[in-house]
Design an enzyme around this catalytic site. Structure first.
Site: not given
Ligand SMILES: O=c1ccn([C@@H]2O[C@H](COP(=O)(O)O)[C@@H](O)[C@H]2O)c(=O)[nH]1
Length: 266
Positions: A93
């Site tokens: 990001k």
């Molecule tokens: O809108 C967003 C952007 C990035 N993320 C990132 O994706 C993963 C989600 O992890 P889970 O454990 O599957 O929930 C994580 O790295 C977030 O920082 C997001 O969730 N939403």
């Protein structure tokens, strides 16, 4: 990796799963802590176990940066270990004035072997364009994110439209659908049809299934396009499916379950 290569991988393997390597040293099984590099050892076993069920991996850099130098080294080793056939995303990001964004682009595309990086659009065109100068690399612009805070700005009106709609329409002009994707949260189901109407040809990186409760079925039914156009990420639901010695086998099982469900939608 080109769009054609990515689509071929998805069609051949019948999966559009991205495994999220949000590796938190406080959550990995205790028996790994005696390894020389516990974070890399965990990732290595997760990659070996899941690579047949996914098309790529997303490394969220926060989990590695938090550990300082050893964390950055674990990230480098992990990125190098991911097979060349798999799409490698740095979820970093980034985005700053152009002069600085050029350095971020160099860090993730030259010094590290990533195919894609997530970028925040808030600072506008000059903060994103340096990433788009790289051939066969992808810039993934935050569109409508999965968190509740998306309501604070992204879902607010910006003139006649919502801010996230403006971001999609504007950022889509900065590059082509062969090099630019958008992040679209799986938890934003009510907006999927609208998002696809605004950006019919783009790929979306979709976090928010699994631990955040978004529906794989809904995103697949509403937002798939003729090239599939979806990369669905799950991190915690896969990598922490078990906290014990069977963690890799359990991760494989969950990744395989996602793959089977995805095969039904393809
Ligand atoms: O809108 C967003 C952007 C990035 N993320 C990132 O994706 C993963 C989600 O992890 P889970 O454990 O599957 O929930 C994580 O790295 C977030 O920082 C997001 O969730 N939403």
């Amino acid at each position: 990796m080109t769009r054609q290569q990515l689509v071929e991988q998805i069609r051949t393997k019948k999966t559009y799963l991205i495994v999220g390597l949000d590796t938190d040293i406080t959550k990995i099984p205790k028996h790994l802590l005696s390894a020389p590099d516990p974070v890399f050892e965990f990732n290595r076993q997760i990659i070996d176990a899941t690579k047949d069920h996914c098309v790529g991996y997303k490394i969220n850099t926060a989990f590695y940066e938090a550990l300082g130098k050893p964390g950055w080294e674990a990230m480098e080793k992990t990125a190098a270990y991911i097979p060349a056939t798999h799409f490698k995303i740095a979820d970093a990001k980034r985005g700053d004035i152009g002069n600085t964004s050029s350095q971020y682009a160099k860090a993730f595309f030259d010094a590290l072997p990533f195919d894609a990086i997530t970028v925040a659009p808030y600072m506008g065109a000059d903060s994103v364009l340096p990433f788009l100068e790289y051939k066969d690399k992808w810039t993934i612009v935050l569109g409508l994110t999965s968190n509740t805070g998306a309501r604070d700005f992204e879902l607010q009106k910006a003139g006649e439209e919502l801010l996230y709609e403006k971001v999609l329409r504007t950022a889509a002009q900065w590059g082509t659908a062969e090099q630019l994707m958008f992040v679209v949260g799986a938890t934003q189901a009510s907006e999927f049809t609208n998002i696809r109407a605004i950006t019919p040809h783009h790929f979306y990186l979709v976090p928010g299934v699994g631990a955040q409760g978004g529906s794989l079925k809904e995103i697949s039914e509403k937002a798939m396009n003729k090239d599939v156009g979806l990369l669905v990420n799950a991190s915690r639901a896969i990598i922490y499916a078990s906290g014990n010695e069977d963690f890799a086998a359990k991760a494989k099982q969950i990744a395989s379950d996602y793959q089977q469900e995805m095969a039904e939608y393809l």
